[in-house]
Motif scaffolding. Structure first.
Motif, PDB file in Angstrom:
ATOM      1  N   LEU A  10       0.852  -1.186   0.000  1.00  0.00           N
ATOM      2  CA  LEU A  10       0.000   0.000   0.000  1.00  0.00           C
ATOM      3  C   LEU A  10       0.889   1.238   0.000  1.00  0.00           C
ATOM      4  O   LEU A  10       1.806   1.354   0.831  1.00  0.00           O
ATOM      5  N   GLN A  12       0.874   5.703  -0.874  1.00  0.00           N
ATOM      6  CA  GLN A  12       0.087   6.901  -1.155  1.00  0.00           C
ATOM      7  C   GLN A  12       0.392   7.418  -2.553  1.00  0.00           C
ATOM      8  O   GLN A  12       1.482   7.170  -3.091  1.00  0.00           O
ATOM      9  N   PRO A  13      -0.530   8.145  -3.139  1.00  0.00           N
ATOM     10  CA  PRO A  13      -0.257   8.756  -4.452  1.00  0.00           C
ATOM     11  C   PRO A  13       1.009   9.602  -4.392  1.00  0.00           C
ATOM     12  O   PRO A  13       1.243  10.326  -3.412  1.00  0.00           O
ATOM     13  N   LYS A  86       0.209   6.584  -9.079  1.00  0.00           N
ATOM     14  CA  LYS A  86      -1.115   7.174  -9.198  1.00  0.00           C
ATOM     15  C   LYS A  86      -2.176   6.167  -8.775  1.00  0.00           C
ATOM     16  O   LYS A  86      -1.924   4.962  -8.738  1.00  0.00           O
ATOM     17  N   PHE A  87      -3.360   6.658  -8.497  1.00  0.00           N
ATOM     18  CA  PHE A  87      -4.457   5.761  -8.139  1.00  0.00           C
ATOM     19  C   PHE A  87      -4.621   4.664  -9.196  1.00  0.00           C
ATOM     20  O   PHE A  87      -4.855   3.495  -8.864  1.00  0.00           O
ATOM     21  N   GLU A  88      -4.508   5.046 -10.447  1.00  0.00           N
ATOM     22  CA  GLU A  88      -4.743   4.103 -11.538  1.00  0.00           C
ATOM     23  C   GLU A  88      -3.647   3.063 -11.699  1.00  0.00           C
ATOM     24  O   GLU A  88      -3.750   2.163 -12.533  1.00  0.00           O
ATOM     25  N   ASP A  89      -2.587   3.167 -10.909  1.00  0.00           N
ATOM     26  CA  ASP A  89      -1.554   2.129 -10.916  1.00  0.00           C
ATOM     27  C   ASP A  89      -1.929   0.947 -10.032  1.00  0.00           C
ATOM     28  O   ASP A  89      -1.212  -0.064  -9.998  1.00  0.00           O
ATOM     29  N   THR A  90      -3.034   1.052  -9.312  1.00  0.00           N
ATOM     30  CA  THR A  90      -3.495  -0.044  -8.462  1.00  0.00           C
ATOM     31  C   THR A  90      -3.821  -1.263  -9.308  1.00  0.00           C
ATOM     32  O   THR A  90      -4.613  -1.187 -10.243  1.00  0.00           O
ATOM     33  N   THR A 123      -1.373  -1.319  -4.240  1.00  0.00           N
ATOM     34  CA  THR A 123      -2.551  -0.490  -4.008  1.00  0.00           C
ATOM     35  C   THR A 123      -2.094   0.936  -3.739  1.00  0.00           C
ATOM     36  O   THR A 123      -1.305   1.178  -2.821  1.00  0.00           O
ATOM     37  N   VAL A 124      -2.569   1.856  -4.555  1.00  0.00           N
ATOM     38  CA  VAL A 124      -2.262   3.268  -4.384  1.00  0.00           C
ATOM     39  C   VAL A 124      -3.514   3.941  -3.825  1.00  0.00           C
ATOM     40  O   VAL A 124      -4.542   4.001  -4.488  1.00  0.00           O
ATOM     41  N   SER A 125      -3.384   4.406  -2.598  1.00  0.00           N
ATOM     42  CA  SER A 125      -4.548   4.966  -1.922  1.00  0.00           C
ATOM     43  C   SER A 125      -4.099   5.979  -0.895  1.00  0.00           C
ATOM     44  O   SER A 125      -3.037   5.833  -0.286  1.00  0.00           O
ATOM     45  N   SER A 126      -4.942   6.995  -0.698  1.00  0.00           N
ATOM     46  CA  SER A 126      -4.648   7.973   0.337  1.00  0.00           C
ATOM     47  C   SER A 126      -5.383   7.621   1.623  1.00  0.00           C
ATOM     48  O   SER A 126      -5.257   8.332   2.623  1.00  0.00           O
TER      49      SER A 126
END
Length: 126
Positions: A10, A12-13, A86-90, A123-126
């Motif tokens: 996990l 962060q962006p 980025k989020f879309e790299d999840t 998982t890219v998440s804030s």
């Protein structure tokens, strides 16, 4: 040929991760290695590969300038350094191997290689 991907997690962006792909079982020539990912509901996407003949690399447009593929032949390990995530790299990230690099069609790295490892979740998440 066996491959084991690791290093997901996990983040962060804007953060970074380095994935590792441990390669074993090849008897003659070192295989070409590719990195791929698959997000839920999406097709598997080719990200990058490193050639087994001259060490040249190829990147998908979506990750060029952010991701870097490299190899440590002494450790039989290929890395994927991922920056500015980025989020879309999840996605679940996979490494794969074959006796030649994957086919590239229209700039897209085709997810067609002979040997595949189990994926590692990023998982890219804030």
């Amino acid at each position: 040929v066996q491959l084991q991907a690791s290093g997901g997690g996990l983040v962060q962006p804007g953060g970074s991760l380095r994935l590792s792909c441990a390669v074993s079982g090849f008897t003659l020539n070192r295989p070409a290695i590719g990195w791929f990912r698959q997000a839920p509901g999406k097709e598997r996407e080719g990200l990058a590969y490193i050639s087994n003949t001259d060490g040249s690399t190829k990147y998908a447009a979506s990750v060029k300038d952010r991701f870097t593929i490299s190899s440590d032949n002494a450790k039989n390990t290929v890395y994927l350094q991922m920056n500015s995530l980025k989020f879309e790299d999840t996605a679940v990230y996979y490494c794969a191997a074959d006796q030649s690099p994957p086919t590239v069609i229209g700039g897209l790295i085709m997810p067609i290689m002979h040997y595949w490892g189990r994926g590692t979740q990023v998982t890219v998440s804030s």
